[in-house]
Design a protein around this motif. Structure first.
Motif, mmCIF file in Angstrom:
data_model
loop_
_atom_site.group_PDB
_atom_site.id
_atom_site.type_symbol
_atom_site.label_atom_id
_atom_site.label_comp_id
_atom_site.label_asym_id
_atom_site.label_seq_id
_atom_site.Cartn_x
_atom_site.Cartn_y
_atom_site.Cartn_z
ATOM 1 N N ASN A 160 0.838 -1.198 0.000
ATOM 2 C CA ASN A 160 0.000 0.000 0.000
ATOM 3 C C ASN A 160 0.874 1.250 0.000
ATOM 4 N N ASP A 161 1.908 1.249 0.849
ATOM 5 C CA ASP A 161 2.818 2.399 0.900
ATOM 6 C C ASP A 161 3.514 2.601 -0.443
ATOM 7 N N ARG A 162 4.016 1.512 -1.031
ATOM 8 C CA ARG A 162 4.706 1.606 -2.326
ATOM 9 C C ARG A 162 3.750 2.094 -3.412
ATOM 10 N N THR A 163 2.503 1.629 -3.364
ATOM 11 C CA THR A 163 1.522 2.058 -4.355
ATOM 12 C C THR A 163 1.266 3.552 -4.250
ATOM 13 N N GLN A 164 1.159 4.052 -3.021
ATOM 14 C CA GLN A 164 0.949 5.479 -2.827
ATOM 15 C C GLN A 164 2.138 6.289 -3.350
ATOM 16 N N GLU A 165 3.351 5.787 -3.098
ATOM 17 C CA GLU A 165 4.555 6.467 -3.600
ATOM 18 C C GLU A 165 4.550 6.511 -5.128
ATOM 19 N N ILE A 166 4.214 5.382 -5.733
ATOM 20 C CA ILE A 166 4.193 5.307 -7.200
ATOM 21 C C ILE A 166 3.136 6.243 -7.771
ATOM 22 N N LEU A 167 1.966 6.302 -7.131
ATOM 23 C CA LEU A 167 0.917 7.211 -7.599
ATOM 24 C C LEU A 167 1.367 8.666 -7.508
ATOM 25 N N GLU A 168 2.022 9.009 -6.415
ATOM 26 C CA GLU A 168 2.517 10.379 -6.264
ATOM 27 C C GLU A 168 3.553 10.701 -7.336
ATOM 28 N N ARG A 169 4.472 9.769 -7.576
ATOM 29 C CA ARG A 169 5.476 9.998 -8.618
ATOM 30 C C ARG A 169 4.805 10.091 -9.982
ATOM 31 N N GLY A 170 3.769 9.294 -10.199
ATOM 32 C CA GLY A 170 3.033 9.359 -11.462
ATOM 33 C C GLY A 170 2.367 10.712 -11.652
ATOM 34 N N LYS A 171 1.819 11.272 -10.574
ATOM 35 C CA LYS A 171 1.205 12.600 -10.660
ATOM 36 C C LYS A 171 2.245 13.651 -11.007
ATOM 37 N N ASP A 172 3.419 13.563 -10.368
ATOM 38 C CA ASP A 172 4.495 14.515 -10.660
ATOM 39 C C ASP A 172 4.928 14.410 -12.119
ATOM 40 N N ILE A 173 5.091 13.190 -12.594
ATOM 41 C CA ILE A 173 5.501 12.981 -13.984
ATOM 42 C C ILE A 173 4.436 13.516 -14.931
ATOM 43 N N THR A 174 3.170 13.304 -14.599
ATOM 44 C CA THR A 174 2.072 13.790 -15.430
ATOM 45 C C THR A 174 2.109 15.311 -15.527
ATOM 46 N N GLN A 175 2.354 15.977 -14.418
ATOM 47 C CA GLN A 175 2.434 17.437 -14.434
ATOM 48 C C GLN A 175 3.597 17.909 -15.300
ATOM 49 N N ASP A 176 4.744 17.223 -15.184
ATOM 50 C CA ASP A 176 5.905 17.590 -15.999
ATOM 51 C C ASP A 176 5.612 17.398 -17.480
ATOM 52 N N VAL A 177 4.975 16.294 -17.828
ATOM 53 C CA VAL A 177 4.632 16.027 -19.232
ATOM 54 C C VAL A 177 3.642 17.071 -19.740
ATOM 55 N N LYS A 178 2.684 17.430 -18.904
ATOM 56 C CA LYS A 178 1.690 18.437 -19.288
ATOM 57 C C LYS A 178 2.378 19.775 -19.581
ATOM 58 N N LYS A 179 3.320 20.170 -18.725
ATOM 59 C CA LYS A 179 4.055 21.419 -18.944
ATOM 60 C C LYS A 179 4.857 21.355 -20.238
ATOM 61 N N ASP A 180 5.519 20.207 -20.473
ATOM 62 C CA ASP A 180 6.314 20.045 -21.706
ATOM 63 C C ASP A 180 5.430 20.122 -22.943
ATOM 64 N N LEU A 181 4.249 19.511 -22.884
ATOM 65 C CA LEU A 181 3.336 19.558 -24.029
ATOM 66 C C LEU A 181 2.842 20.980 -24.293
#
Length: 116
Positions: free
Chosen positions: A72-93
């Motif tokens: 559960n902890d690892r899943t939450q970490e991965i989701l948070e990192r995924g959100k950060d990556i999504t924001q970075d990709v959105k800015k790049d686009l």
């Protein structure tokens, strides 16, 4: 050939152990003691085995719970990192769209000058 000998040795060893266990059980049942005492001994053995099994189940349950919590902890970490990556990709686009828009505007202006 060597593997076949090893398999035969393993099977023989397992049969010897199983025979020992069955012999011990038979000795308990046919020992020259009263049936009452034998039944009491069997009840003690069953009670002890039950307690040990319950402890093993409890330990196993605790370990499974720890693994689930860790996942559960690892899943939450991965989701948070995924959100950060999504924001970075959105800015790049958005930046790429803006750059493309600027280039199109420059080309439109250049073509307009050429065509007069």
């Amino acid at each position: 050939m060597s593997e076949e000998k090893n398999n035969t040795l393993i099977v023989g060893s397992l049969m010897l152990i199983a025979g020992g266990i069955l012999g011990a059980g038979a000795a308990l049942l046919f020992a020259p003691q009263s049936g009452k005492k034998t039944r009491r001994d069997i009840k003690k053995y069953v009670r002890r085995a039950k307690n040990e099994a319950e402890e093993m189940v409890e330990d196993f349950t605790d370990k499974v719970s720890d693994v689930v919590d860790s996942l559960n902890d690892r899943t939450q970490e991965i989701l948070e990192r995924g959100k950060d990556i999504t924001q970075d990709v959105k800015k790049d686009l958005l930046k790429a769209f803006e750059d493309g828009k600027d280039r199109l505007e420059k080309e439109r202006t250049r073509l307009a000058k050429l065509l007069g």
